[in-house]
Scaffold this motif. Sequence first.
Motif, PDB file in Angstrom:
ATOM      1  N   LYS A  64      36.021  49.191 -13.684  1.00 39.87           N
ATOM      2  CA  LYS A  64      35.638  50.512 -13.223  1.00 39.87           C
ATOM      3  C   LYS A  64      34.131  50.405 -13.460  1.00 39.87           C
ATOM      4  CE  LYS A  64      39.679  51.812 -11.825  1.00 39.87           C
ATOM      5  NZ  LYS A  64      40.242  50.799 -11.321  1.00 39.87           N
ATOM      6  N   LYS A  65      33.388  49.614 -13.653  1.00 40.95           N
ATOM      7  CA  LYS A  65      31.963  49.372 -13.911  1.00 40.95           C
ATOM      8  C   LYS A  65      31.260  49.114 -12.684  1.00 40.95           C
ATOM      9  CE  LYS A  65      32.572  49.766 -18.272  1.00 40.95           C
ATOM     10  NZ  LYS A  65      32.110  50.799 -19.379  1.00 40.95           N
ATOM     11  N   PRO A  66      29.910  49.282 -12.616  1.00 38.40           N
ATOM     12  CA  PRO A  66      29.133  49.057 -11.605  1.00 38.40           C
ATOM     13  C   PRO A  66      28.788  47.583 -11.070  1.00 38.40           C
ATOM     14  CG  PRO A  66      27.846  50.946 -12.964  1.00 38.40           C
ATOM     15  CD  PRO A  66      29.061  50.268 -13.499  1.00 38.40           C
ATOM     16  N   LEU A  67      28.752  47.198 -10.088  1.00 38.58           N
ATOM     17  CA  LEU A  67      28.495  45.790  -9.634  1.00 38.58           C
ATOM     18  C   LEU A  67      27.031  45.713  -9.350  1.00 38.58           C
ATOM     19  CD1 LEU A  67      31.877  45.533  -7.381  1.00 38.58           C
ATOM     20  CD2 LEU A  67      31.555  44.635  -9.871  1.00 38.58           C
ATOM     21  N   ARG A  68      26.656  44.218  -9.479  1.00 39.13           N
ATOM     22  CA  ARG A  68      25.403  43.856  -9.084  1.00 39.13           C
ATOM     23  C   ARG A  68      25.652  42.981  -7.954  1.00 39.13           C
ATOM     24  NH1 ARG A  68      23.117  39.179 -10.501  1.00 39.13           N
ATOM     25  NH2 ARG A  68      24.737  38.690 -11.940  1.00 39.13           N
ATOM     26  N   TYR A  69      24.645  42.976  -7.136  1.00 37.03           N
ATOM     27  CA  TYR A  69      24.748  42.108  -5.628  1.00 37.03           C
ATOM     28  C   TYR A  69      23.627  40.916  -5.814  1.00 37.03           C
ATOM     29  CZ  TYR A  69      23.791  40.485  -1.067  1.00 37.03           C
ATOM     30  OH  TYR A  69      23.791  39.764   0.170  1.00 37.03           O
ATOM     31  N   GLU A  70      24.177  39.933  -5.633  1.00 34.25           N
ATOM     32  CA  GLU A  70      23.316  38.543  -5.729  1.00 34.25           C
ATOM     33  C   GLU A  70      23.446  38.081  -4.397  1.00 34.25           C
ATOM     34  OE1 GLU A  70      21.486  35.657  -7.329  1.00 34.25           O
ATOM     35  OE2 GLU A  70      22.456  37.280  -8.479  1.00 34.25           O
ATOM     36  N   ALA A  71      22.347  38.020  -3.773  1.00 33.23           N
ATOM     37  CA  ALA A  71      21.752  37.735  -2.510  1.00 33.23           C
ATOM     38  C   ALA A  71      22.118  36.136  -2.159  1.00 33.23           C
ATOM     39  CB  ALA A  71      20.565  38.190  -2.153  1.00 33.23           C
ATOM     40  N   GLU A  72      21.758  35.476  -3.264  1.00 33.72           N
ATOM     41  CA  GLU A  72      22.050  33.846  -2.938  1.00 33.72           C
ATOM     42  C   GLU A  72      23.216  33.607  -2.824  1.00 33.72           C
ATOM     43  OE1 GLU A  72      20.276  32.061  -6.385  1.00 33.72           O
ATOM     44  OE2 GLU A  72      18.188  32.695  -6.126  1.00 33.72           O
ATOM     45  N   THR A  73      24.379  34.094  -3.565  1.00 33.37           N
ATOM     46  CA  THR A  73      25.677  33.490  -3.136  1.00 33.37           C
ATOM     47  C   THR A  73      26.325  34.672  -2.528  1.00 33.37           C
ATOM     48  OG1 THR A  73      26.345  34.752  -5.231  1.00 33.37           O
ATOM     49  CG2 THR A  73      25.786  32.356  -5.239  1.00 33.37           C
ATOM     50  N   ASN A  74      25.500  35.653  -2.153  1.00 29.97           N
ATOM     51  CA  ASN A  74      26.537  36.751  -1.121  1.00 29.97           C
ATOM     52  C   ASN A  74      27.768  37.322  -1.767  1.00 29.97           C
ATOM     53  OD1 ASN A  74      26.242  38.471   1.020  1.00 29.97           O
ATOM     54  ND2 ASN A  74      27.434  37.157   2.025  1.00 29.97           N
ATOM     55  N   GLU A  75      27.614  37.565  -3.081  1.00 29.10           N
ATOM     56  CA  GLU A  75      28.708  38.313  -3.872  1.00 29.10           C
ATOM     57  C   GLU A  75      28.455  39.288  -4.794  1.00 29.10           C
ATOM     58  OE1 GLU A  75      30.871  34.114  -5.023  1.00 29.10           O
ATOM     59  OE2 GLU A  75      29.170  34.598  -6.271  1.00 29.10           O
ATOM     60  N   LEU A  76      29.355  40.347  -5.145  1.00 27.37           N
ATOM     61  CA  LEU A  76      29.309  41.120  -6.038  1.00 27.37           C
ATOM     62  C   LEU A  76      29.776  40.894  -7.306  1.00 27.37           C
ATOM     63  CD1 LEU A  76      30.448  44.105  -3.815  1.00 27.37           C
ATOM     64  CD2 LEU A  76      28.071  43.473  -4.251  1.00 27.37           C
ATOM     65  N   ILE A  77      28.806  41.043  -8.361  1.00 29.62           N
ATOM     66  CA  ILE A  77      28.757  40.374  -9.765  1.00 29.62           C
ATOM     67  C   ILE A  77      29.237  41.600 -10.721  1.00 29.62           C
ATOM     68  CG2 ILE A  77      28.026  38.819 -11.339  1.00 29.62           C
ATOM     69  CD1 ILE A  77      27.800  37.473  -9.065  1.00 29.62           C
ATOM     70  N   ASN A  78      30.285  41.356 -11.553  1.00 28.98           N
ATOM     71  CA  ASN A  78      30.731  42.027 -12.649  1.00 28.98           C
ATOM     72  C   ASN A  78      30.326  41.428 -13.994  1.00 28.98           C
ATOM     73  OD1 ASN A  78      31.795  43.263 -14.961  1.00 28.98           O
ATOM     74  ND2 ASN A  78      33.460  43.840 -13.791  1.00 28.98           N
ATOM     75  N   ASP A  79      29.199  41.504 -14.372  1.00 30.03           N
ATOM     76  CA  ASP A  79      28.521  40.585 -15.504  1.00 30.03           C
ATOM     77  C   ASP A  79      29.288  40.882 -16.541  1.00 30.03           C
ATOM     78  OD1 ASP A  79      26.349  39.723 -14.122  1.00 30.03           O
ATOM     79  OD2 ASP A  79      25.260  41.476 -14.379  1.00 30.03           O
ATOM     80  N   GLU A  80      30.141  42.054 -16.945  1.00 34.74           N
ATOM     81  CA  GLU A  80      30.832  42.184 -18.041  1.00 34.74           C
ATOM     82  C   GLU A  80      31.967  41.449 -18.270  1.00 34.74           C
ATOM     83  OE1 GLU A  80      33.615  46.016 -19.195  1.00 34.74           O
ATOM     84  OE2 GLU A  80      31.468  46.291 -19.796  1.00 34.74           O
ATOM     85  N   LEU A  81      32.871  41.261 -17.354  1.00 35.72           N
ATOM     86  CA  LEU A  81      34.035  40.516 -17.015  1.00 35.72           C
ATOM     87  C   LEU A  81      33.738  38.884 -16.605  1.00 35.72           C
ATOM     88  CD1 LEU A  81      36.448  42.915 -15.530  1.00 35.72           C
ATOM     89  CD2 LEU A  81      36.285  42.358 -17.874  1.00 35.72           C
ATOM     90  N   GLY A  82      32.517  38.793 -15.966  1.00 40.63           N
ATOM     91  CA  GLY A  82      32.199  37.216 -15.529  1.00 40.63           C
ATOM     92  C   GLY A  82      33.088  37.004 -14.289  1.00 40.63           C
ATOM     93  N   ILE A  83      33.106  38.178 -13.485  1.00 40.80           N
ATOM     94  CA  ILE A  83      33.875  37.956 -12.217  1.00 40.80           C
ATOM     95  C   ILE A  83      32.699  38.019 -10.847  1.00 40.80           C
ATOM     96  CG2 ILE A  83      35.551  38.937 -10.770  1.00 40.80           C
ATOM     97  CD1 ILE A  83      36.966  39.858 -13.094  1.00 40.80           C
ATOM     98  N   ALA A  84      33.140  37.379  -9.787  1.00 40.72           N
ATOM     99  CA  ALA A  84      32.115  37.595  -8.468  1.00 40.72           C
ATOM    100  C   ALA A  84      33.132  37.736  -7.360  1.00 40.72           C
ATOM    101  CB  ALA A  84      31.234  36.144  -8.286  1.00 40.72           C
ATOM    102  N   TYR A  85      32.916  38.651  -6.752  1.00 42.86           N
ATOM    103  CA  TYR A  85      33.765  39.235  -5.505  1.00 42.86           C
ATOM    104  C   TYR A  85      33.175  38.787  -4.214  1.00 42.86           C
ATOM    105  CZ  TYR A  85      36.486  42.220  -8.714  1.00 42.86           C
ATOM    106  OH  TYR A  85      37.061  42.777  -9.805  1.00 42.86           O
ATOM    107  N   PRO A  86      33.522  38.119  -3.333  1.00 38.77           N
ATOM    108  CA  PRO A  86      32.846  37.453  -2.175  1.00 38.77           C
ATOM    109  C   PRO A  86      32.490  38.469  -1.271  1.00 38.77           C
ATOM    110  CG  PRO A  86      35.170  36.699  -2.312  1.00 38.77           C
ATOM    111  CD  PRO A  86      34.968  37.635  -3.422  1.00 38.77           C
TER     112      PRO A  86
END
Length: 115
Positions: A64-86
């Motif tokens: 339930k934490k905010p996500l960060r957008y990574e334009a290079e990989t086109n993914e939403l990143i959760n830095d806390e858990l180390g997960i990338a959503y496509p």
Amino acid sequence: MFRNVLGRLVTDTARVHRYVKSAPVIHRLTPTSVSVRSVSDLKDEVQQAFDASLLEFLVCPLSKKPLRYEAETNELINDELGIAYPIIGGIPNMIPQEARLIQKDTDATTTPTQG
């Protein structure tokens, strides 16, 4: 009144039946006539742009934490858990089972030394 309804039902049914007989034959789709696209085909195409204003509303479904957008990989990143959503076709895939685990950078100072 019953005669009017019954008469109308019969004439409308006859009209539909006549139309169906004169309509062109619809062929069944066979597996060879249908184009099947795989995920690798989608990666080769130009990706639709992700609307970054959605980051204001989207959170990780697990933490339930905010996500960060990574334009290079086109993914939403959760830095806390180390997960990338496509993001596929401009739509984030927020299913935890579909997420990719990312490698966290580790410093030499934080890793224990063997001795």
